[in-house]
Design a protein around this motif. Sequence first.
Motif, mmCIF file in Angstrom:
data_model
loop_
_atom_site.group_PDB
_atom_site.id
_atom_site.type_symbol
_atom_site.label_atom_id
_atom_site.label_comp_id
_atom_site.label_asym_id
_atom_site.label_seq_id
_atom_site.Cartn_x
_atom_site.Cartn_y
_atom_site.Cartn_z
ATOM 1 N N GLN A 152 -1.011 13.806 5.779
ATOM 2 C CA GLN A 152 -0.470 14.417 4.557
ATOM 3 C C GLN A 152 -1.336 14.092 3.350
ATOM 4 N N LEU A 153 -1.829 12.853 3.279
ATOM 5 C CA LEU A 153 -2.636 12.458 2.133
ATOM 6 C C LEU A 153 -3.935 13.267 2.072
ATOM 7 N N LEU A 154 -4.546 13.536 3.239
ATOM 8 C CA LEU A 154 -5.790 14.303 3.255
ATOM 9 C C LEU A 154 -5.536 15.767 2.908
ATOM 10 N N VAL A 155 -4.401 16.311 3.358
ATOM 11 C CA VAL A 155 -4.040 17.679 2.982
ATOM 12 C C VAL A 155 -3.780 17.753 1.480
ATOM 13 N N GLU A 156 -3.073 16.762 0.964
ATOM 14 C CA GLU A 156 -2.824 16.706 -0.488
ATOM 15 C C GLU A 156 -4.139 16.631 -1.253
ATOM 16 N N ASN A 157 -5.073 15.850 -0.722
ATOM 17 C CA ASN A 157 -6.383 15.705 -1.360
ATOM 18 C C ASN A 157 -7.120 17.041 -1.407
ATOM 19 N N ASN A 207 9.502 19.942 -11.070
ATOM 20 C CA ASN A 207 9.280 20.869 -12.188
ATOM 21 C C ASN A 207 9.254 22.312 -11.694
ATOM 22 N N SER A 208 8.608 22.520 -10.526
ATOM 23 C CA SER A 208 8.560 23.867 -9.949
ATOM 24 C C SER A 208 9.958 24.342 -9.574
ATOM 25 N N SER A 209 10.774 23.413 -9.054
ATOM 26 C CA SER A 209 12.150 23.769 -8.694
ATOM 27 C C SER A 209 12.940 24.183 -9.937
ATOM 28 N N ALA A 210 12.733 23.446 -11.012
ATOM 29 C CA ALA A 210 13.445 23.764 -12.262
ATOM 30 C C ALA A 210 13.068 25.156 -12.754
ATOM 31 N N GLU A 211 11.784 25.498 -12.652
ATOM 32 C CA GLU A 211 11.347 26.832 -13.073
ATOM 33 C C GLU A 211 11.887 27.908 -12.140
ATOM 34 N N LEU A 231 0.828 -1.206 0.000
ATOM 35 C CA LEU A 231 0.000 0.000 0.000
ATOM 36 C C LEU A 231 0.863 1.256 0.000
ATOM 37 N N GLU A 232 1.929 1.255 0.808
ATOM 38 C CA GLU A 232 2.791 2.430 0.868
ATOM 39 C C GLU A 232 3.517 2.654 -0.461
ATOM 40 N N ALA A 233 3.796 1.569 -1.168
ATOM 41 C CA ALA A 233 4.475 1.693 -2.459
ATOM 42 C C ALA A 233 3.570 2.311 -3.524
ATOM 43 N N GLN A 234 2.245 2.354 -3.263
ATOM 44 C CA GLN A 234 1.302 2.896 -4.227
ATOM 45 C C GLN A 234 1.094 4.402 -4.084
ATOM 46 N N LEU A 235 1.739 5.043 -3.085
ATOM 47 C CA LEU A 235 1.508 6.457 -2.838
ATOM 48 C C LEU A 235 1.804 7.287 -4.085
ATOM 49 N N ASN A 236 0.950 8.292 -4.296
ATOM 50 C CA ASN A 236 0.974 9.078 -5.525
ATOM 51 C C ASN A 236 2.314 9.780 -5.738
ATOM 52 N N PRO A 237 3.021 9.494 -6.855
ATOM 53 C CA PRO A 237 4.314 10.147 -7.121
ATOM 54 C C PRO A 237 4.173 11.495 -7.827
ATOM 55 N N HIS A 238 2.926 11.894 -8.160
ATOM 56 C CA HIS A 238 2.741 13.113 -8.947
ATOM 57 C C HIS A 238 3.262 14.344 -8.217
ATOM 58 N N PHE A 239 3.122 14.335 -6.884
ATOM 59 C CA PHE A 239 3.612 15.473 -6.115
ATOM 60 C C PHE A 239 5.100 15.702 -6.376
ATOM 61 N N LEU A 240 5.883 14.620 -6.368
ATOM 62 C CA LEU A 240 7.322 14.737 -6.578
ATOM 63 C C LEU A 240 7.626 15.317 -7.956
ATOM 64 N N ASN A 268 14.032 21.058 1.004
ATOM 65 C CA ASN A 268 12.775 20.584 1.587
ATOM 66 C C ASN A 268 12.267 19.340 0.879
ATOM 67 N N ILE A 269 12.436 19.289 -0.434
ATOM 68 C CA ILE A 269 12.053 18.081 -1.172
ATOM 69 C C ILE A 269 12.900 16.907 -0.703
ATOM 70 N N SER A 270 14.198 17.161 -0.500
ATOM 71 C CA SER A 270 15.095 16.110 -0.007
ATOM 72 C C SER A 270 14.642 15.609 1.361
#
Length: 339
Positions: free
Chosen positions: A249-254, A170-174, A156-165, A189-191
């Motif tokens: 964190q998941l609910l805040v992300e949601n 991408n935001s860091s690159a910009e 289940l933990e391996a299924q966590l959404n990677p889209h945030f990363l 902070n990402i690290s």
Amino acid sequence: MDELRIKIQDWRDIVIFGILFGLILSGGIYIILEKSFFYGVVFGALNGLFIGIYSSLLITFLNTEILANIEKKYWNFLSFVFSFFAGFFGNLTATFLCSVIDIPILPNYYENQFIFASIVGLMTYFIGFILYKFVSIRNKSETIEANLAKKELEILEAQLNPHFLFNALNSSAELIHKDKDMAEMMLLNISSFLRQTLLKKTKISILEELNFVQNYVWIENIRFNQEIQLHIKNNLEDSNYYIPKFSIQLLVENAIKHNKIASKLLNIEIIINKNNDGNLYIDVIDDGDGFDDIQFGVGLRNLRDRLNLLHNGKVIYTRAYNQTIFSIILKDKYENSNY
């Protein structure tokens, strides 16, 4: 060692079983010999009580101090010795107490009490052997179930959404082209966020999770130009409580994902309480546009399953007063439990 683990409730059941077995057996013998059934029941109950007490003391000492430190080939012999003496001394103690309180015992019993005590000791070993097999099978079953649950949690933990990363990178690159110092801070902070995700712990403390959430919101605010306001009300007297990693964190992300942050400021409030019913309640409230018919996607189903596996808990959703409220309810195993 799991196969040597005997729970407190096991000893309680063993003592109760010993008392019932002793009073029924002794009471029956007294009836057959046309003696007082009452005295037989008292003598039998005392036998069961003291055998249970001696067994709990001797076998616990044997399991924790001796068997765990020696080769397994000696276990059966030592188990026989300790079980025998539990029955032997339990019977002698009951016999002595009956003589003190004037409970009549069968004729010729005192003259042969060591023979009778030896017979009771042998019976104790055989009954204890059966109970040991039962407890051993139960413990192995629980270990298998725990391992299966652990594997399921890892999946289940391996299924966590990677889209945030992906979005954060991408935001860091910009940001590198606009504000190098802020870009560096964002990458740090990402690290830190990634380091937290790689922890091998299934559960973390509430304080760790809240720090995790604050870090996550800080990163997201770079993307959304500080349009997310996070408010935390932790009403617990202490924070020595453990919850599934990523749960808040998941609910805040949601909340962030399902609201149009570009059009207005989004306020997210986290409220943590322990109610009189003993349950732990974690509410994540946002004042975004919301949605009337919530569908549990991969992330929410993932959280629901982890809560159920770890805490017999659940996550519920309500919409009231132009606010969206997701509530985590933890029913057990959340205090002082960081496995």
